[in-house]
Scaffold this active site. Structure first.
Site, PDB file in Angstrom:
ATOM      1  CB  CYS A  66      20.154  -8.677  -3.318  1.00  0.00           C
ATOM      2  SG  CYS A  66      21.313  -9.652  -4.254  1.00  0.00           S
ATOM      3  CB  THR A  89     -11.805  -7.426  23.377  1.00  0.00           C
ATOM      4  OG1 THR A  89     -12.301  -8.240  24.428  1.00  0.00           O
ATOM      5  CG2 THR A  89     -12.269  -5.993  23.575  1.00  0.00           C
ATOM      6  CG  HIS A 110      -0.949  -1.934   6.164  1.00  0.00           C
ATOM      7  ND1 HIS A 110       0.281  -1.922   5.581  1.00  0.00           N
ATOM      8  CD2 HIS A 110      -1.409  -3.195   6.034  1.00  0.00           C
ATOM      9  CE1 HIS A 110       0.566  -3.127   5.123  1.00  0.00           C
ATOM     10  NE2 HIS A 110      -0.446  -3.913   5.396  1.00  0.00           N
ATOM     11  CB  THR A 152      -1.608 -12.462   6.776  1.00  0.00           C
ATOM     12  OG1 THR A 152      -0.685 -11.778   5.933  1.00  0.00           O
ATOM     13  CG2 THR A 152      -1.181 -13.909   6.928  1.00  0.00           C
ATOM     14  CD  GLN A 166      -1.035  -4.078  -2.859  1.00  0.00           C
ATOM     15  OE1 GLN A 166      -1.239  -2.872  -3.037  1.00  0.00           O
ATOM     16  NE2 GLN A 166      -0.068  -4.516  -2.074  1.00  0.00           N
TER      17      GLN A 166
END
Lengths: 274, 393
Positions: free
Chosen positions: B325, B236, B200, B72, B178
Site C-alpha cells: 500500500c 559541466t 545522499h 541510477t 547502500q
C-alpha cells in the site's frame, strides 16, 4: 506519501465503530490476508428494520480502515433497501475523496455491505459468478464489468485502482482491455445519438457565418457570397460582385470560405461553387 | 514534535561539515573548472581533491572515479556500457532483489533481445551462488549484483563472486549505494569492474553520485558531450555537490576508521531485540548476521505496513515499509517476495535504518511508541483473534 483528506485521516486515527457484533443480523467478509486488505462488516437492525448498530474489523492500510469506518457511519438509520444503494463512490465522497490508487478500499466497503445484506436476507452466499480474469487477486470478468460501468472507467490502470485486477503479474491486461473495449463499444453509439447540429441549425449557422464573418471581409474587395443550398455536408455557394469575375475566387473559396465555415460550423463541410 | 529519523536507507541528513564545505561553491567560487583562468582552475583543484576522497573510500585511484548525478545514472551508465562493449554477448545476469535502478533496466534490455537470468535468493536473503555460476556462459556480457540490500541490509559476498567470475570476459558491476561508507570496501581485493555509489546515502546532498571504472575496463559514455570527466561523462560539473560528496566520503572514512558503526549496530540491535521481545508474532526479515549494521526489517504479522507508518508518523517517527500500500503497487516488495516471506508478514514489514546521528533516546522512544501502535491495529484486524487462538493451541 499519499494525499489523504483530513476526513480520511480522522477516520483512520479515530475509527468509529471498531469491533464485533456477536448477535449481528448481517455479517459480510471480504478480502484476505494475502491480498493485503480484508474487512468484516456487521450490522444489527431495530424493530423497524433500520440499521441501529454497525461495526467493522479491518486489516489494511489507512484508507481501508477509513473506508470501513465511514461505511459503518453511513449505514446507521438506513433500511436495508436504502443501504443497498450505497455505492463505492458514495463511500469515497463521504471521506472527501480517496487517492485513485486507493479506490479499491471503497469498493471493498461496498462489497462487504452487499454481502452482509445478502447474509441477512438468508440468501445463500453467491457462488463466484463469471470467470476469473485476474489470477493474482481472484477478480472475475463480472466484477470488472461492474466497476467499469459504475465508475465510467476507461483504462486498465483505473480498473487496477478500483478492483486490483491487473495489479500483479499483468498477464490479464489484454483480457481487461477487451472488457473495457466491449463496454465502451456498446456505449459509444449511445453518446453519438445526440447529433451536434440539426440540419436546420446547420443551415442557419452557415447563413449567419457568411453574413457576419465572410461577407464583411469580401465587401472590402467589393465582392459578395451567396448561399444557394446545403445538402448534408455539401455547401453550395455563388460568388457575386467583383468576386464573380475574379480569377482568384477558387482560392478564396477553398482557403478562406471553406476553412472559416469548417471552423465555425462543422469540420466536415465541403464548400463548392455553383 | 521532534522528528526521529530512522529512514536512512532512503536518504540521509546532509552532514553540517558537508554543507559548510559546499556552500562557498554556490556563492563566491562559481568559476568553471574547465576555464583557463585560476578563478576556474582553483575549483578544478577542489574537484581533484574530492575525487581522491571518494576513491580512497573504496580503495580506488582518483582517475577511476567518474562523477554522475545519482546512483541510477551510475547503474544505467555501467550496465549499458558493459553491454555495448560486449556486442557479441546477449546474456545478462542479476538477482531477484535488486533496486529498480537495475531491475527495470534489465527488464528493458530483455525486451531488446537480451536473455536475462535473475538469480534467486533463499529465505535469509542470500544469493543462490550455485545457480549463479551454473548459468554463466561465454554468452554472458555482464553480471550486476548489489553489494547490500536496501530493504533488509543483507550483504552479498561481492568479493568472492567477483573473483570467481574474473577473467571470463564478463563485466562485473555492483550497485553499492547502500554499502559504501557503511562497510569497509577495498576494491582491489575484488574483481569488480564497475561500482555505483551515491552521495545522499552517506550524508551528502541528493543529485550527486559516482561510478568507479576499473582501469582497463572497456567503457562507453552514457552522457556524450565535452571533455569533462575525461570524456567519460560530458556536462559541466556539479561543482558544489562534487565537493560535498568528497567531504562526505572523507567523513565516512573517518567514521569507519573509528569503528563508529559498532555504535550504530548496538543501537540497531537494541531496537530490534526490544521490539521482538515486546511484540509477539514479529520477526526479522533476512539474515541477522550478514547485513548492514544500520538496518533492520521487522515483520509484524496481521497488520498492514502503511497503517503502521502513518501511526508512527503521528509520533514523528520516520521509517519505511515493504508493504504494497505504501508504494501504490498492490503486491508487497519484490525483495520480500523473492525471499518467500509469507504474505501475512510481508504486508506488515517495517524497515528501520539508522545513521551516525541516531541517538539512544530516539531508539528508546521508538521502543516505547511502537508496541501500542501494533497492538491497536491488531485489535482492529479480523485475523488477529484467530491468530492468537491458533498460536495458543
Amino acid at each position: 506519501m499519499w494525499e489523504y483528506t483530513d476526513k480520511v485521516k480522522d477516520h483512520f486515527l479515530n475509527p468509529r465503530n471498531v469491533g464485533v457484533i456477536e448477535d449481528a443480523d448481517g455479517v459480510g467478509e471480504v478480502g484476505s490476508l494475502s491480498c493485503g486488505d480484508a474487512l468484516t462488516f456487521y450490522f444489527k437492525l431495530d424493530e423497524n428494520g433500520k440499521i441501529k448498530e454497525s461495526k467493522f474489523q479491518t486489516f489494511g492500510c489507512a484508507s481501508a480502515i477509513a473506508s470501513s469506518s465511514a461505511l459503518t457511519e453511513m449505514v446507521k438509520g438506513l433500511t436495508l433497501e436504502e443501504a443497498k444503494n450505497i455505492t463505492n463512490e458514495d463511500i469515497a465522497e463521504y471521506l472527501g475523496g480517496l487517492p485513485k490508487e486507493k479506490m479499491h478500499c471503497s469498493v471493498m466497503g461496498r462489497d462487504a455491505l452487499e454481502k452482509a445484506i445478502t447474509c441477512h436476507l438468508g440468501e445463500p452466499e453467491k457462488e463466484i459468478e463469471g470467470k476469473i480474469v485476474c489470477e493474482c487477486f481472484g477478480v472475475t470478468d463480472l466484477e470488472i464489468e461492474r466497476v467499469v460501468k459504475e465508475n465510467h472507467l476507461s483504462t486498465i490502470e483505473e480498473v487496477t485502482d478500483y478492483v486490483k485486477a491487473g495489479g500483479g503479474c499483468g498477464n490479464c491486461h489484454d483480457s481487461i482491455q477487451e472488457i473495457i473495449d466491449t463496454i465502451l463499444g456498446t456505449e459509444r453509439p449511445v453518446k453519438k445519438k445526440v447529433p451536434v447540429l440539426t440540419n436546420l441549425q446547420k443551415i442557419k449557422l452557415i447563413e449567419e457565418s457568411i453574413e457576419r464573418e465572410i461577407n464583411p471581409n469580401l465587401k472590402k474587395d467589393a465582392g459578395r457570397l451567396e448561399l444557394v443550398d446545403v445538402d448534408g455536408n455539401r455547401v453550395m455557394v455563388r460568388f457575386g460582385g467583383s468576386c464573380a469575375s475574379c480569377v482568384k475566387s477558387p482560392v478564396t473559396l477553398k482557403h478562406y470560405v471553406e476553412s472559416r465555415l469548417r471552423e465555425l460550423v462543422s469540420p466536415e463541410l465541403e464548400v463548392e461553387e455553383v | 514534535m521532534n522528528v526521529i529519523y530512522l529512514d536512512n536507507n532512503a536518504t540521509t541528513k546532509v552532514a553540517p561539515e558537508v554543507v559548510d564545505a559546499m556552500l562557498p561553491y554556490l556563492s563566491e567560487y562559481y568559476g568553471n573548472p574547465s576555464s583557463m583562468h585560476s578563478f576556474g582552475g582553483d575549483v578544478a583543484d577542489k574537484i581533484k581533491k574530492a575525487r581522491e576522497n571518494v576513491a580512497n573510500l573504496i580503495g580506488a585511484t582518483a582517475d577511476e572515479i567518474v562523477f554522475t548525478s545519482c546512483g541510477t545514472e551510475s547503474d544505467s551508465t555501467a550496465i549499458r556500457a558493459a553491454v555495448e562493449s560486449n556486442p557479441d554477448r546477449k546474456h545478462i545476469v542479476t538477482s531477484r532483489v535488486e533496486h529498480p535502478a537495475v531491475k527495470n533496466l534489465y527488464e528493458t534490455l530483455s525486451k531488446k533481445g537480451y536473455r536475462v537470468t535473475f538469480v534467486p535468493v533463499d529465505n535469509q536473503g542470500h544469493l543462490d551462488l550455485d545457480y549463479l555460476y551454473k548459468n554463466l556462459s561465454n554468452d554472458t556480457a555482464v553480471v550486476s549484483l548489489m553489494w547490500a540490500n536496501n530493504e533488509t541490509g543483507v550483504i552479498f559476498p561481492i568479493e568472492e563472486i567477483s573473483q570467481k567470475i574474473k577473467d571470463r570476459g564478463i563485466v562485473f558491476h555492483t550497485d553499492a549505494v547502500q554499502a559504501v561508507g557503511k562497510i569497509p570496501i577495498d576494491i582491489n581485493e575484488t574483481g569488480v569492474d564497475l561500482l555505483s555509489l551515491t552521495g545522499h546515502k552517506l550524508h551528502a546532498p541528493k543529485g550527486i553520485g559516482a561510478l568507479y571504472i576499473r582501469k582497463g575496463t572497456k567503457f562507453s559514455p552514457f552522457m556524450i558531450g565535452g571533455h569533462q570527466e575525461r570524456g567519460r561523462r560530458g556536462g559541466t560539473e556539479n561543482v558544489a555537490s562534487i565537493i560535498a560528496l568528497g567531504k562526505a566520503a572523507e567523513l565516512a572514512q573517518k567514521h569507519l576508521d573509528e569503528d563508529g558503526y559498532a555504535h550504530i549496530g548496538r543501537l540497531r540491535d537494541k531496537l530490534e531485540t526490544s521490539l521482538l521481545n515486546r511484540i509477539s508474532h514479529s520477526m526479522v526479515n533476512g539474515d541477522r548476521k550478514h547485513r548492514l549494521l544500520n538496518t533492520t526489517s521487522i515483520a509484524f504479522e496481521y497488520v498492514e505496513g502503511e497503517a503502521i507508518l502513518l501511526m508512527m508518523n503521528e509520533h514523528g517517527i520516520c521509517a519505511s515499509s515493504g508493504s504494497a500500500c505504501t508504494s501504490g503497487s498492490l503486491e508487497p516488495s519484490h525483495v520480500l517476495r523473492a525471499m518467500g516471506v509469507p504474505f501475512t508478514a510481508a504486508h506488515g514489514s517495517i524497515r528501520f535504518s539508522l545513521s551516525r546521528y541516531t541517538t539512544e533516546e530516539e531508539i528508546d522512544a521508538v521502543i516505547e511508541k511502537t508496541p501500542p501502535i501494533i497492538e491497536r491495529l491488531r485489535s482492529m484486524s479480523p485475523f488477529w483473534k484467530e491468530a492468537v487462538k491458533l498460536a495458543a493451541v
